[in-house]
Design a protein around this motif. Structure first.
Motif, PDB file in Angstrom:
ATOM      1  N   THR A 130      -9.983  -7.406  -2.162  1.00 10.57           N
ATOM      2  CA  THR A 130      -9.930  -5.949  -2.023  1.00 10.57           C
ATOM      3  C   THR A 130     -11.126  -5.360  -2.749  1.00 10.57           C
ATOM      4  OG1 THR A 130      -7.504  -6.027  -2.010  1.00 10.57           O
ATOM      5  CG2 THR A 130      -8.544  -3.876  -2.405  1.00 10.57           C
ATOM      6  N   PRO A 131     -12.042  -4.680  -2.043  1.00  8.36           N
ATOM      7  CA  PRO A 131     -12.056  -4.423  -0.596  1.00  8.36           C
ATOM      8  C   PRO A 131     -12.408  -5.683   0.189  1.00  8.36           C
ATOM      9  CG  PRO A 131     -14.074  -3.622  -1.576  1.00  8.36           C
ATOM     10  CD  PRO A 131     -13.204  -4.082  -2.728  1.00  8.36           C
ATOM     11  N   ARG A 132     -12.304  -5.579   1.525  1.00  6.22           N
ATOM     12  CA  ARG A 132     -12.538  -6.733   2.392  1.00  6.22           C
ATOM     13  C   ARG A 132     -12.963  -6.257   3.777  1.00  6.22           C
ATOM     14  NH1 ARG A 132      -7.220  -6.260   1.073  1.00  6.22           N
ATOM     15  NH2 ARG A 132      -5.770  -5.590   2.709  1.00  6.22           N
ATOM     16  N   VAL A 156      -4.544  -1.709  -2.179  1.00  8.53           N
ATOM     17  CA  VAL A 156      -4.698  -3.067  -1.656  1.00  8.53           C
ATOM     18  C   VAL A 156      -5.199  -3.075  -0.214  1.00  8.53           C
ATOM     19  CG1 VAL A 156      -2.960  -4.082  -3.180  1.00  8.53           C
ATOM     20  CG2 VAL A 156      -2.254  -3.095  -0.985  1.00  8.53           C
ATOM     21  N   ARG A 157      -5.507  -1.919   0.350  1.00  6.06           N
ATOM     22  CA  ARG A 157      -5.995  -1.885   1.724  1.00  6.06           C
ATOM     23  C   ARG A 157      -7.419  -2.422   1.819  1.00  6.06           C
ATOM     24  NH1 ARG A 157      -3.779   0.908   5.716  1.00  6.06           N
ATOM     25  NH2 ARG A 157      -5.718   1.942   6.370  1.00  6.06           N
ATOM     26  N   CYS A 198       0.822  -1.212   0.000  1.00  4.14           N
ATOM     27  CA  CYS A 198       0.000   0.000   0.000  1.00  4.14           C
ATOM     28  C   CYS A 198       0.853   1.257   0.000  1.00  4.14           C
ATOM     29  CB  CYS A 198      -0.949   0.004   1.191  1.00  4.14           C
ATOM     30  SG  CYS A 198      -0.117  -0.067   2.800  1.00  4.14           S
ATOM     31  N   ALA A 218      -9.974  -0.707  -0.183  1.00  2.00           N
ATOM     32  CA  ALA A 218      -9.544  -0.467  -1.572  1.00  2.00           C
ATOM     33  C   ALA A 218      -8.847   0.878  -1.743  1.00  2.00           C
ATOM     34  CB  ALA A 218     -10.722  -0.580  -2.536  1.00  2.00           C
ATOM     35  N   VAL A 267      -3.545  -9.698   1.125  1.00  6.72           N
ATOM     36  CA  VAL A 267      -3.917 -10.183  -0.206  1.00  6.72           C
ATOM     37  C   VAL A 267      -3.265 -11.536  -0.463  1.00  6.72           C
ATOM     38  CG1 VAL A 267      -3.693  -9.749  -2.679  1.00  6.72           C
ATOM     39  CG2 VAL A 267      -4.338  -7.876  -1.135  1.00  6.72           C
TER      40      VAL A 267
END
Length: 320
Positions: free
Chosen positions: A57-59, A22-23, A16, A26, A51
């Motif tokens: 992503t998102p999660r 990738v957080r 990130c 997103a 990941v």
């Protein structure tokens, strides 16, 4: 004076921080300090543990739960989601598959990548009294105790940033030495080059380095080298303060006492005192020492890493 490395230095980084979204939401945490300033010296190799262990992503967010000394990584909304072991295994994989790494920059406050001071919750959902480390970061550091590791947020502190960059470069120089082959003469030359650098950081450990190398012909050079490098990296992990730098500067100045005029010796001494009192940055007395070295060449001093441990264009000593 400056390290002569054969290629850019590979350093791992939380993905990130290079601007990849990738957080969990997103988004990213792009760090210009890392990608622009440090990226000019390092080859940044990105990793996103969350990941990598299969999260999208998102999660849904995750957090540290339980004992701050050994927390679990659970889903914030779904505690049945336990990612502790997968994140730890991924740290093992990174260690095994990327032995070339000479440092790692982590994302602060992350339950996976946070180096320290990550919020921990109790099983009932209330905050715990202590903080912990992210599961990936904790295992990475445990498996690589000498690897220079730092959080991006802490790198905005000039002293910590300079210290991290210095340690990464020394780590990379040692890797180059290992690649060429460690011999008694090369080990002694490495120590001679880094003597004043270690002196500035930690006096007690510095004083142990030289005796380790006494009478190498009677010892197993590889075993001595391992002990030496372990002690050196432990020594450098303590950021040098003004007292330590001043001590190293005075020792370096002593090499010029026979070639400088009384006025030049007094000027240099005053600048070192000004630095010790916080009136000028470290770059000021260092610049004068390098000026005298240019006028009075000395092969031993010319090899000292302390005088230029990292590229001058980074300006890392202008604010310490």
């Amino acid at each position: 004076m400056q390290a002569k490395l054969s290629s850019p230095i590979p350093v791992g980084i939380s993905q990130c921080l290079i601007g990849d979204a990738v957080r969990f939401n997103a988004s990213h945490k792009h760090s210009r300090l890392c990608t622009e300033q440090l990226g000019s010296l390092f080859t940044l190799i990105p990793f996103c543990p969350e990941v990598a262990v299969g999260l999208s992503t998102p999660r849904a967010p995750i957090r540290l739960v339980g004992d701050p000394a050994a927390p679990r990584v659970l889903g914030s909304k779904d505690p049945s989601l336990d990612l502790t072991v997968p994140l730890q295994h991924y740290a093992e994989q990174v260690t095994q598959r990327h032995p070339e790494l000479c440092g790692f920059i982590l994302m602060q406050k992350s339950p996976s990548c946070g180096m320290e001071r990550v919020k921990v919750y109790r099983d009932n959902g209330h905050p715990a009294t202590g903080t912990g480390s992210g599961a990936f970061a904790a295992r990475l550091m445990a498996r690589n105790p000498l690897l220079p590791v730092e959080e991006e947020g802490r790198l905005h502190d000039p002293v910590l940033c300079e210290n991290f960059v210095t340690r990464v470069i020394v780590f990379a120089e040692w890797r180059e030495l290992e690649h060429r082959g460690i011999t008694p003469s090369r080990l002694l030359a490495f120590h001679a080059r880094h003597k004043y650098l270690a002196m500035a950081h930690q006096q007690l450990q510095y004083r142990q380095l030289g005796p380790l190398l006494a009478d190498l012909r009677q010892q197993d050079v590889q075993k001595v080298a391992e002990r030496y490098f372990t002690l050196l990296m432990q020594c450098l992990k303590t950021p040098a303060n003004r007292g330590g730098h001043s001590n190293a500067l005075q020792h370096l100045a002593g090499h010029f006492k026979r070639v400088l005029s009384p006025h030049e010796r007094q000027e240099l001494s005053h600048l070192i005192d000004d630095y010790r009192r916080g009136q000028v940055p470290l770059v000021v007395p260092i610049t004068l020492l390098k000026h005298h070295l240019l006028n009075h060449p000395d092969s031993y001093l010319g090899e000292q890493a302390y005088l230029q441990p990292h590229p001058a264009e980074l300006s890392l000593r202008n604010a310490i």
